[in-house]
Structure formats: structure tokens, C-alpha cells
Design a protein around this motif. Sequence first.
Motif, PDB file in Angstrom:
ATOM      1  N   GLY A 208       0.759  -1.227   0.000  1.00 42.29           N
ATOM      2  CA  GLY A 208       0.000   0.000   0.000  1.00 42.29           C
ATOM      3  C   GLY A 208       0.792   1.280   0.000  1.00 42.29           C
ATOM      4  O   GLY A 208       0.279   2.335   0.390  1.00 42.29           O
ATOM      5  N   ASP A 209       2.057   1.246  -0.473  1.00 40.49           N
ATOM      6  CA  ASP A 209       2.859   2.477  -0.488  1.00 40.49           C
ATOM      7  C   ASP A 209       2.874   3.140  -1.868  1.00 40.49           C
ATOM      8  O   ASP A 209       3.678   4.028  -2.131  1.00 40.49           O
ATOM      9  CB  ASP A 209       4.284   2.208  -0.016  1.00 40.49           C
ATOM     10  CG  ASP A 209       5.074   1.316  -0.966  1.00 40.49           C
ATOM     11  OD1 ASP A 209       4.472   0.792  -1.934  1.00 40.49           O
ATOM     12  OD2 ASP A 209       6.288   1.122  -0.740  1.00 40.49           O
ATOM     13  N   ASN A 210       1.986   2.672  -2.762  1.00 40.39           N
ATOM     14  CA  ASN A 210       1.854   3.225  -4.119  1.00 40.39           C
ATOM     15  C   ASN A 210       3.069   2.961  -5.005  1.00 40.39           C
ATOM     16  O   ASN A 210       3.308   3.686  -5.966  1.00 40.39           O
ATOM     17  CB  ASN A 210       1.554   4.736  -4.068  1.00 40.39           C
ATOM     18  CG  ASN A 210       0.225   5.032  -3.408  1.00 40.39           C
ATOM     19  OD1 ASN A 210      -0.770   4.369  -3.672  1.00 40.39           O
ATOM     20  ND2 ASN A 210       0.208   6.016  -2.513  1.00 40.39           N
ATOM     21  N   LYS A 211       3.822   1.924  -4.678  1.00 37.98           N
ATOM     22  CA  LYS A 211       4.947   1.509  -5.512  1.00 37.98           C
ATOM     23  C   LYS A 211       4.893  -0.004  -5.704  1.00 37.98           C
ATOM     24  O   LYS A 211       4.482  -0.731  -4.804  1.00 37.98           O
ATOM     25  CB  LYS A 211       6.282   1.879  -4.854  1.00 37.98           C
ATOM     26  CG  LYS A 211       6.510   3.370  -4.663  1.00 37.98           C
ATOM     27  CD  LYS A 211       7.841   3.616  -3.977  1.00 37.98           C
ATOM     28  CE  LYS A 211       8.077   5.100  -3.742  1.00 37.98           C
ATOM     29  NZ  LYS A 211       9.366   5.342  -3.026  1.00 37.98           N
ATOM     30  N   ASP A 213       7.481  -2.362  -5.978  1.00 35.03           N
ATOM     31  CA  ASP A 213       8.926  -2.524  -5.856  1.00 35.03           C
ATOM     32  C   ASP A 213       9.282  -3.991  -5.628  1.00 35.03           C
ATOM     33  O   ASP A 213       9.338  -4.464  -4.493  1.00 35.03           O
ATOM     34  CB  ASP A 213       9.456  -1.667  -4.709  1.00 35.03           C
ATOM     35  CG  ASP A 213      10.967  -1.750  -4.562  1.00 35.03           C
ATOM     36  OD1 ASP A 213      11.619  -2.397  -5.405  1.00 35.03           O
ATOM     37  OD2 ASP A 213      11.498  -1.166  -3.594  1.00 35.03           O
ATOM     38  N   ILE A 214       9.505  -4.703  -6.738  1.00 39.52           N
ATOM     39  CA  ILE A 214       9.886  -6.115  -6.624  1.00 39.52           C
ATOM     40  C   ILE A 214      11.395  -6.280  -6.483  1.00 39.52           C
ATOM     41  O   ILE A 214      11.881  -7.402  -6.341  1.00 39.52           O
ATOM     42  CB  ILE A 214       9.384  -6.919  -7.835  1.00 39.52           C
ATOM     43  CG1 ILE A 214      10.064  -6.455  -9.130  1.00 39.52           C
ATOM     44  CG2 ILE A 214       7.870  -6.831  -7.952  1.00 39.52           C
ATOM     45  CD1 ILE A 214       9.794  -7.348 -10.334  1.00 39.52           C
ATOM     46  N   TRP A 215      12.137  -5.171  -6.528  1.00 37.96           N
ATOM     47  CA  TRP A 215      13.597  -5.215  -6.455  1.00 37.96           C
ATOM     48  C   TRP A 215      14.094  -5.224  -5.011  1.00 37.96           C
ATOM     49  O   TRP A 215      14.991  -5.976  -4.670  1.00 37.96           O
ATOM     50  CB  TRP A 215      14.193  -4.022  -7.202  1.00 37.96           C
ATOM     51  CG  TRP A 215      13.905  -4.003  -8.652  1.00 37.96           C
ATOM     52  CD1 TRP A 215      14.690  -4.532  -9.649  1.00 37.96           C
ATOM     53  CD2 TRP A 215      12.759  -3.460  -9.299  1.00 37.96           C
ATOM     54  NE1 TRP A 215      14.089  -4.348 -10.877  1.00 37.96           N
ATOM     55  CE2 TRP A 215      12.908  -3.692 -10.697  1.00 37.96           C
ATOM     56  CE3 TRP A 215      11.621  -2.787  -8.844  1.00 37.96           C
ATOM     57  CZ2 TRP A 215      11.954  -3.279 -11.623  1.00 37.96           C
ATOM     58  CZ3 TRP A 215      10.669  -2.380  -9.767  1.00 37.96           C
ATOM     59  CH2 TRP A 215      10.844  -2.626 -11.144  1.00 37.96           C
ATOM     60  N   ASN A 216      13.495  -4.383  -4.198  1.00 38.64           N
ATOM     61  CA  ASN A 216      13.995  -4.195  -2.833  1.00 38.64           C
ATOM     62  C   ASN A 216      12.971  -4.474  -1.745  1.00 38.64           C
ATOM     63  O   ASN A 216      13.310  -4.439  -0.565  1.00 38.64           O
ATOM     64  CB  ASN A 216      14.476  -2.741  -2.667  1.00 38.64           C
ATOM     65  CG  ASN A 216      15.503  -2.357  -3.716  1.00 38.64           C
ATOM     66  OD1 ASN A 216      16.571  -2.949  -3.803  1.00 38.64           O
ATOM     67  ND2 ASN A 216      15.171  -1.356  -4.526  1.00 38.64           N
ATOM     68  N   ASN A 217      11.745  -4.735  -2.121  1.00 39.04           N
ATOM     69  CA  ASN A 217      10.649  -4.897  -1.169  1.00 39.04           C
ATOM     70  C   ASN A 217      10.093  -6.319  -1.231  1.00 39.04           C
ATOM     71  O   ASN A 217       9.326  -6.649  -2.138  1.00 39.04           O
ATOM     72  CB  ASN A 217       9.551  -3.883  -1.485  1.00 39.04           C
ATOM     73  CG  ASN A 217       8.446  -3.871  -0.448  1.00 39.04           C
ATOM     74  OD1 ASN A 217       8.287  -4.811   0.322  1.00 39.04           O
ATOM     75  ND2 ASN A 217       7.669  -2.796  -0.428  1.00 39.04           N
ATOM     76  N   PRO A 218      10.452  -7.175  -0.279  1.00 37.23           N
ATOM     77  CA  PRO A 218       9.946  -8.554  -0.301  1.00 37.23           C
ATOM     78  C   PRO A 218       8.426  -8.641  -0.270  1.00 37.23           C
ATOM     79  O   PRO A 218       7.852  -9.573  -0.824  1.00 37.23           O
ATOM     80  CB  PRO A 218      10.563  -9.171   0.963  1.00 37.23           C
ATOM     81  CG  PRO A 218      11.780  -8.356   1.230  1.00 37.23           C
ATOM     82  CD  PRO A 218      11.419  -6.957   0.819  1.00 37.23           C
ATOM     83  N   THR A 219       7.783  -7.669   0.352  1.00 42.22           N
ATOM     84  CA  THR A 219       6.319  -7.701   0.427  1.00 42.22           C
ATOM     85  C   THR A 219       5.707  -7.613  -0.960  1.00 42.22           C
ATOM     86  O   THR A 219       4.827  -8.405  -1.325  1.00 42.22           O
ATOM     87  CB  THR A 219       5.805  -6.554   1.310  1.00 42.22           C
ATOM     88  OG1 THR A 219       6.303  -6.726   2.643  1.00 42.22           O
ATOM     89  CG2 THR A 219       4.278  -6.545   1.352  1.00 42.22           C
ATOM     90  N   ASP A 220       6.160  -6.658  -1.755  1.00 39.71           N
ATOM     91  CA  ASP A 220       5.649  -6.531  -3.120  1.00 39.71           C
ATOM     92  C   ASP A 220       6.038  -7.736  -3.969  1.00 39.71           C
ATOM     93  O   ASP A 220       5.255  -8.185  -4.826  1.00 39.71           O
ATOM     94  CB  ASP A 220       6.175  -5.254  -3.769  1.00 39.71           C
ATOM     95  CG  ASP A 220       5.476  -4.003  -3.242  1.00 39.71           C
ATOM     96  OD1 ASP A 220       4.516  -4.137  -2.466  1.00 39.71           O
ATOM     97  OD2 ASP A 220       5.906  -2.894  -3.603  1.00 39.71           O
ATOM     98  N   ALA A 221       7.244  -8.251  -3.766  1.00 38.06           N
ATOM     99  CA  ALA A 221       7.688  -9.420  -4.534  1.00 38.06           C
ATOM    100  C   ALA A 221       6.826 -10.632  -4.221  1.00 38.06           C
ATOM    101  O   ALA A 221       6.407 -11.363  -5.129  1.00 38.06           O
ATOM    102  CB  ALA A 221       9.156  -9.707  -4.241  1.00 38.06           C
ATOM    103  N   ILE A 222       6.546 -10.849  -2.958  1.00 35.99           N
ATOM    104  CA  ILE A 222       5.714 -11.979  -2.549  1.00 35.99           C
ATOM    105  C   ILE A 222       4.305 -11.847  -3.117  1.00 35.99           C
ATOM    106  O   ILE A 222       3.744 -12.796  -3.690  1.00 35.99           O
ATOM    107  CB  ILE A 222       5.667 -12.073  -1.003  1.00 35.99           C
ATOM    108  CG1 ILE A 222       7.012 -12.569  -0.470  1.00 35.99           C
ATOM    109  CG2 ILE A 222       4.528 -12.980  -0.538  1.00 35.99           C
ATOM    110  CD1 ILE A 222       7.181 -12.400   1.023  1.00 35.99           C
ATOM    111  N   GLY A 223       3.711 -10.666  -2.975  1.00 32.20           N
ATOM    112  CA  GLY A 223       2.371 -10.455  -3.499  1.00 32.20           C
ATOM    113  C   GLY A 223       2.311 -10.622  -5.005  1.00 32.20           C
ATOM    114  O   GLY A 223       1.337 -11.162  -5.547  1.00 32.20           O
ATOM    115  N   SER A 224       3.351 -10.180  -5.685  1.00 32.66           N
ATOM    116  CA  SER A 224       3.383 -10.261  -7.146  1.00 32.66           C
ATOM    117  C   SER A 224       3.490 -11.707  -7.618  1.00 32.66           C
ATOM    118  O   SER A 224       2.823 -12.107  -8.584  1.00 32.66           O
ATOM    119  CB  SER A 224       4.540  -9.431  -7.695  1.00 32.66           C
ATOM    120  OG  SER A 224       4.362  -8.052  -7.382  1.00 32.66           O
ATOM    121  N   VAL A 225       4.326 -12.507  -6.960  1.00 31.23           N
ATOM    122  CA  VAL A 225       4.428 -13.924  -7.311  1.00 31.23           C
ATOM    123  C   VAL A 225       3.088 -14.621  -7.078  1.00 31.23           C
ATOM    124  O   VAL A 225       2.607 -15.395  -7.919  1.00 31.23           O
ATOM    125  CB  VAL A 225       5.555 -14.609  -6.510  1.00 31.23           C
ATOM    126  CG1 VAL A 225       5.496 -16.124  -6.694  1.00 31.23           C
ATOM    127  CG2 VAL A 225       6.919 -14.077  -6.945  1.00 31.23           C
TER     128      VAL A 225
END
Length: 332
Positions: A208-211, A213-225
Motif C-alpha cells: 500500500g505504499d503506491n509503488k 517494488d519487486i527489487w527491494n521490497n519482499p512484500t511486493d515481490a511476494i504479493g506479485s508472485v
Amino acid sequence: MKRNILRACTGIGVSCLLAVSGTSVAKTAENYTQRPEAQALISELVEQGFSKAELEQVLDQAKKQKSILKAMSRPAEKRLTWGEYRKLFLTKKRISQGLKFWQENRQTLQKAEQQFGVPAEIIVAIIGIETSYGRITGNYRVVDALATLGFDYPRRAAFFREQLKEYFLLTRAEGVDPLSLKGSYAGAMGLGQFIPSSFNSYAIDFDGDNKKDIWNNPTDAIGSVANYFAEHGWKNGGTVRIKAIAPATAEQDWFNDGLKPKLNMAQWRARDFSSAAELDDAEMVSLMRLEKDGKYQDWFGLHNFYVITRYNHSRLYASAVFELSAALKAKR
């Protein structure tokens, strides 16, 4: 080449498994901007609101990477047996690091599992195989990789030029310098190694930070996978792979005949096959034969096995993901 590190690279139809480490990267200046194909690409992007001058400025700085072209000619999944491939990923170190990653991100993984129906162990295994949980995400500038393959790799040039187009769309949407991002030799990026089209279609802002970021943010990477798997039809609670018992009369061309299941279990039973666990007659399955230590293993791949191959189009890759996920779950 001092040593090769085998790693997988996410994508739609992209198999790119030989990342180069410990060697100098050959860089050759290329005037890609003057290529007719580049001008056609630029024209397409200008129609979508890009500045021609800015696009040319970026492509003028793109460099041909000879090591990428060399790596693309040696895909690991065509060189290694299942046993050889398995040893690269099913290691104590990767399992130990995976358990640590799981513990550090347990709340995010639980949220992803609840929201998308994809088990935490599958998500962790994907990130573990792709980048060793973010430790090896690639050292090539993405623009160099995609320009090299889009303009100097004829066999798949059209595909990679499309990825270059998607990359410019990505960097504009995310507000980042297209010369700044790094990834694999095939232009895959971040903890989950998304190629640009996969990023644009499936990457999400999971914190929810409006980015995204699959490069440095495990949260976004996990959600994206997790979103990628859900969008490709992952069945919550579904089986991935089951041991197949083949008759002596089985024909060789029945095995490894594509990744997508073509026959159901009733049809395989009519050929005198059976399975180690009961499966419904209507269950669609693929049949594979994998070599390990000079012996052959026969397996039925179910729907969720096929979904894993949408992430990387390889039965070896999907088998490694499944076995690593099982090892991680067993030690939780």
C-alpha cells in the motif's frame, strides 16, 4: 568463464538459466538508435506519448553484451538431467535460507496465501530458485540485456523488442530511470525475476505504499508472485505431481509430450498406467519421465504443475519448485 551459477528467470515463454558470475562483462558500444527495428519501436512508443529524443538518448547508451548472446545459446534445462538440475536447487543452504526468509516474511506470506490461495511454500520456493531469496538478482542493465537480445539475437528478437517496449512503459509508470535498473541476462528483474511484460501484467503494490517494488521490497515481490500464480489458474488445495506407474508396454513418445496435460486419467488407465495416489478419471494430467542418477522416474503432472510451468516453461524447473516447496514445508 570462471564459474556458472544456474538460476531461473521468470517470463512468458522465457527460459534463461545460465547467469554469468565471476567474469568480466564484455561491453560493445552499439548505435542501436539507427537500426530500422529500433526506429519502428521508437515510433510505437512516441504514439503512446514518449519523447523521441529521450528514447533515442537511452538507446544510444545501450551496450551490446556478448556474454548474454553466449549464455542464451546454452540453456541449462537442455543440457542437464533432472538429477543434475535438482542438485543445484535442493541444497541444505537453500532450504535453510528459505526457512529464514519464510520466518522473516511470515505475515506477508500468510496474507498472500489467504488472498490468492497460493501456498506460502510455493511462493518461497519460487523466490528461492529464482534469486536465492534476493541474493542474486542479476548484474546486467536491463536496457542492455533487452537491446542486445532485441537487436542482435535473431531467433527471438521480436519477443525481446516487445519486452524492451514493455520496459519503457514500466519505467515511465514507476517513475524510474530506464538506465538504472539491473536484472538477469534476459532482462528479468527483482526477487521473483519478472520480465517487463510480466511486471506490467502481474506485479502489485502489496504493502500500500503506491509503488510496485519487486527489487527491494519482499512484500511486493511476494504479493506479485502470488498474483501471477492466481492469474494463471492456481487451484487452492490442488495436487501438483504424483508418482506414475508405467506398464512395460509404455511407448517412449508418451513421455514428456509437452507441458500442458492432453489426456485424463481414464485415458492413461486405458493404457495400463496407474498412480501412487488415487486420481479421478476426469483429472487431466501430463506424463513425464525424468532421469536421476542413471535411473528414470515417472510422474503425472496435474493442473498446478502446469501452472508452475507458466512461470518458467520447463518440467525440470517446475519439479524443482515443487520439491523445494515440499522440503521447506516439511521443516516448518
